[in-house]
Scaffold this active site. Structure first.
Site, PDB file in Angstrom:
ATOM      1  N   GLY A  31       0.865  -1.254   0.016  1.00 49.33           N
ATOM      2  CA  GLY A  31      -0.129  -0.239  -0.008  1.00 49.33           C
ATOM      3  C   GLY A  31       0.978   1.114   0.088  1.00 49.33           C
ATOM      4  O   GLY A  31       1.989   1.358  -0.515  1.00 49.33           O
ATOM      5  N   LEU A  33       0.392   3.529  -2.066  1.00 50.74           N
ATOM      6  CA  LEU A  33       0.833   3.276  -3.515  1.00 50.74           C
ATOM      7  C   LEU A  33       1.247   4.857  -4.253  1.00 50.74           C
ATOM      8  O   LEU A  33       0.901   5.800  -3.844  1.00 50.74           O
ATOM      9  CB  LEU A  33      -0.187   2.590  -4.225  1.00 50.74           C
ATOM     10  CG  LEU A  33      -0.782   1.498  -3.742  1.00 50.74           C
ATOM     11  CD1 LEU A  33      -2.017   0.902  -4.604  1.00 50.74           C
ATOM     12  CD2 LEU A  33       0.336   0.566  -3.804  1.00 50.74           C
ATOM     13  N   GLY A  36       5.881   4.119  -8.507  1.00 50.21           N
ATOM     14  CA  GLY A  36       6.728   2.971  -8.871  1.00 50.21           C
ATOM     15  C   GLY A  36       5.591   1.508  -8.797  1.00 50.21           C
ATOM     16  O   GLY A  36       5.791   0.851  -9.953  1.00 50.21           O
ATOM     17  N   HIS A  37       4.971   1.625  -8.030  1.00 49.72           N
ATOM     18  CA  HIS A  37       3.904   0.626  -7.969  1.00 49.72           C
ATOM     19  C   HIS A  37       3.130   0.802  -9.163  1.00 49.72           C
ATOM     20  O   HIS A  37       2.698  -0.596 -10.064  1.00 49.72           O
ATOM     21  CB  HIS A  37       2.891   0.597  -6.896  1.00 49.72           C
ATOM     22  CG  HIS A  37       3.488   0.564  -5.528  1.00 49.72           C
ATOM     23  ND1 HIS A  37       3.528   1.534  -4.365  1.00 49.72           N
ATOM     24  CD2 HIS A  37       4.000  -0.468  -4.768  1.00 49.72           C
ATOM     25  CE1 HIS A  37       4.017   1.200  -3.445  1.00 49.72           C
ATOM     26  NE2 HIS A  37       4.356  -0.148  -3.526  1.00 49.72           N
ATOM     27  N   GLN A  61       7.286  -9.074   8.483  1.00 49.45           N
ATOM     28  CA  GLN A  61       8.629  -8.759   7.601  1.00 49.45           C
ATOM     29  C   GLN A  61       9.173  -7.544   8.323  1.00 49.45           C
ATOM     30  O   GLN A  61      10.375  -6.901   7.894  1.00 49.45           O
ATOM     31  CB  GLN A  61       8.515  -8.604   6.225  1.00 49.45           C
ATOM     32  CG  GLN A  61       7.468  -7.353   5.573  1.00 49.45           C
ATOM     33  CD  GLN A  61       7.475  -7.358   4.183  1.00 49.45           C
ATOM     34  OE1 GLN A  61       6.758  -8.477   3.735  1.00 49.45           O
ATOM     35  NE2 GLN A  61       7.839  -6.701   3.527  1.00 49.45           N
ATOM     36  N   TYR A 183      10.828   6.690  -6.435  1.00 46.21           N
ATOM     37  CA  TYR A 183       9.573   6.768  -5.674  1.00 46.21           C
ATOM     38  C   TYR A 183       9.546   5.637  -4.667  1.00 46.21           C
ATOM     39  O   TYR A 183      10.025   4.231  -4.678  1.00 46.21           O
ATOM     40  CB  TYR A 183       8.443   6.208  -6.480  1.00 46.21           C
ATOM     41  CG  TYR A 183       8.050   7.272  -7.366  1.00 46.21           C
ATOM     42  CD1 TYR A 183       7.040   8.259  -6.965  1.00 46.21           C
ATOM     43  CD2 TYR A 183       8.644   7.646  -8.705  1.00 46.21           C
ATOM     44  CE1 TYR A 183       6.585   9.573  -7.780  1.00 46.21           C
ATOM     45  CE2 TYR A 183       8.203   8.809  -9.621  1.00 46.21           C
ATOM     46  CZ  TYR A 183       7.305   9.596  -9.170  1.00 46.21           C
ATOM     47  OH  TYR A 183       6.926  10.492  -9.773  1.00 46.21           O
TER      48      TYR A 183
HETATM   49  P1  AMP Z   1       6.135  -2.319  -1.567  1.00 41.20           P
HETATM   50  O1  AMP Z   1       4.897  -1.638  -1.413  1.00 41.20           O
HETATM   51  O2  AMP Z   1       7.223  -1.178  -1.015  1.00 41.20           O
HETATM   52  O3  AMP Z   1       6.345  -3.697  -0.918  1.00 41.20           O
HETATM   53  O4  AMP Z   1       6.741  -2.698  -2.673  1.00 41.20           O
HETATM   54  C1  AMP Z   1       5.560  -3.360  -3.891  1.00 41.20           C
HETATM   55  C2  AMP Z   1       6.437  -3.499  -5.097  1.00 41.20           C
HETATM   56  O5  AMP Z   1       6.726  -2.318  -5.780  1.00 41.20           O
HETATM   57  C3  AMP Z   1       8.015  -4.273  -4.808  1.00 41.20           C
HETATM   58  O6  AMP Z   1       8.183  -5.461  -5.927  1.00 41.20           O
HETATM   59  C4  AMP Z   1       8.726  -3.123  -4.975  1.00 41.20           C
HETATM   60  O7  AMP Z   1       9.953  -3.453  -5.527  1.00 41.20           O
HETATM   61  C5  AMP Z   1       8.173  -2.285  -6.118  1.00 41.20           C
HETATM   62  N1  AMP Z   1       8.526  -0.907  -6.076  1.00 41.20           N
HETATM   63  C6  AMP Z   1       8.535  -0.126  -5.029  1.00 41.20           C
HETATM   64  N2  AMP Z   1       9.190   1.018  -5.463  1.00 41.20           N
HETATM   65  C7  AMP Z   1       9.323   0.985  -6.767  1.00 41.20           C
HETATM   66  C8  AMP Z   1      10.000   2.063  -7.607  1.00 41.20           C
HETATM   67  N3  AMP Z   1      10.313   3.039  -7.432  1.00 41.20           N
HETATM   68  N4  AMP Z   1       9.748   1.543  -8.916  1.00 41.20           N
HETATM   69  C9  AMP Z   1       9.700   0.090  -9.218  1.00 41.20           C
HETATM   70  N5  AMP Z   1       9.231  -0.598  -8.672  1.00 41.20           N
HETATM   71  C10 AMP Z   1       9.015  -0.226  -7.212  1.00 41.20           C
END
Ligand code: AMP
Length: 276
Positions: A31, A33, A36-37, A61, A183
């Site tokens: 979340g 979001l 990047g997401h 985690q 991001y």
């Molecule tokens: P998180 O919500 O931080 O657990 O991230 C969920 C997914 O989004 C993971 O696979 C992250 O590696 C990916 N992610 C987070 N930030 C970025 C970003 N800036 N660019 C690309 N993918 C991202």
């Protein structure tokens, strides 16, 4: 767009579309979001007929309770965000349902005792544990992970090869702000001043990585990396080092490397990795 909060209904939804032969892509998130997401979601939408995004802040985690408590949460905005990216389903399960049957943590066995695994003991055990649950529920064709969390991507790649051989992992390159930083949900916790300091830090790191001859050995480059980070007065960090992008070992030369860092601005831990 549907918001499904329980496993049974999600399974029924998935079955209906799998029976029709649809390809389904999955983007796991915690979340808060951001674009990047969004990049992962866009890729899934390009490759599949249906895209599912899960929002689940996985307590297992987080190795520090304060870190879990302060993790950004913005549900209302997340729903609008997914809607604007044309996500088909948000899966937002409760912790009780995800962990109802089995409370034991799986143990990660890949890329251990380095980078984030060294500084956040148990973190990747928690990641693997929740993904094991989620992948068992959300049986789909493709799953999307970002290079932003590079060690996680490498660990998940191995884990999927071993336990979910029919699932295809699609790596997605890091989406960055114009100013260069990635991001990240955690950026929301930075003050304006900390954000600017972080941008300055990141850009000085980019300049630093440009100084190397392509044949420089990673081990040699790490001596300079250590000087660079320790000379930045008051910059707290867990690690700042080049590693081989395939093996994550300190081996080979700079052309095969990424620079990995985990630094702090106040209480906020920020990670990134840059192609050298
Ligand atoms: P998180 O919500 O931080 O657990 O991230 C969920 C997914 O989004 C993971 O696979 C992250 O590696 C990916 N992610 C987070 N930030 C970025 C970003 N800036 N660019 C690309 N993918 C991202």
């Amino acid at each position: 767009m549907l918001i499904i909060k329980d496993i049974l209904n999600l399974k029924l939804y998935l079955k209906a579309y799998k029976d029709k032969g649809y390809s389904i892509g999955y983007v796991p998130t915690m979340g808060a979001l951001h674009q990047g997401h969004g990049k992962l979601i866009n890729q899934s939408r390009d490759h599949n007929q249906k895209t599912i995004t899960s929002i689940f802040i996985n307590e297992k985690q987080f190795n520090k309770k304060e870190d879990f408590d302060s993790y950004p949460r913005n549900k209302g905005k997340d729903y609008d965000f997914c809607d604007s990216y044309n996500v088909d389903v948000i899966f937002e399960p409760s912790s009780d349902e995800i962990y109802s049957d089995n409370k034991t943590k799986l143990k990660n066995k890949y890329f251990q005792n380095i980078l984030c695994d060294q500084f956040r003991p148990g973190h990747f055990d928690g990641v693997i544990t929740v993904l094991n649950k989620l992948f068992s529920i959300i049986e789909v064709n493709k799953v999307y992970f970002g290079e932003k969390d590079f060690q996680q991507l490498k660990i998940v790649e191995k884990f999927i090869e071993e336990k979910f051989p029919n699932l295809q992992l699609v790596p997605v390159s890091t989406e960055r702000h114009e100013e260069g930083i990635a991001y990240s949900s955690r950026n929301e916790n930075l003050s304006k001043k900390q954000l600017q300091e972080f941008i300055n830090f990141h850009n000085s790191v980019i300049q630093f990585t440009k100084n190397f001859d392509r044949q420089t050995q990673i081990m040699e480059a790490n001596t300079l990396a250590k000087n660079f980070i320790t000379n930045l007065v008051d910059q707290e960090f867990d690690y700042f080092e080049f590693r081989n992008a395939n093996s994550l070992e300190v081996e080979g030369n700079i052309s095969e490397a990424r620079l990995f860092y985990a630094i702090y601005k106040g209480q906020t831990r920020l990670i990134d990795n840059i192609e050298a």
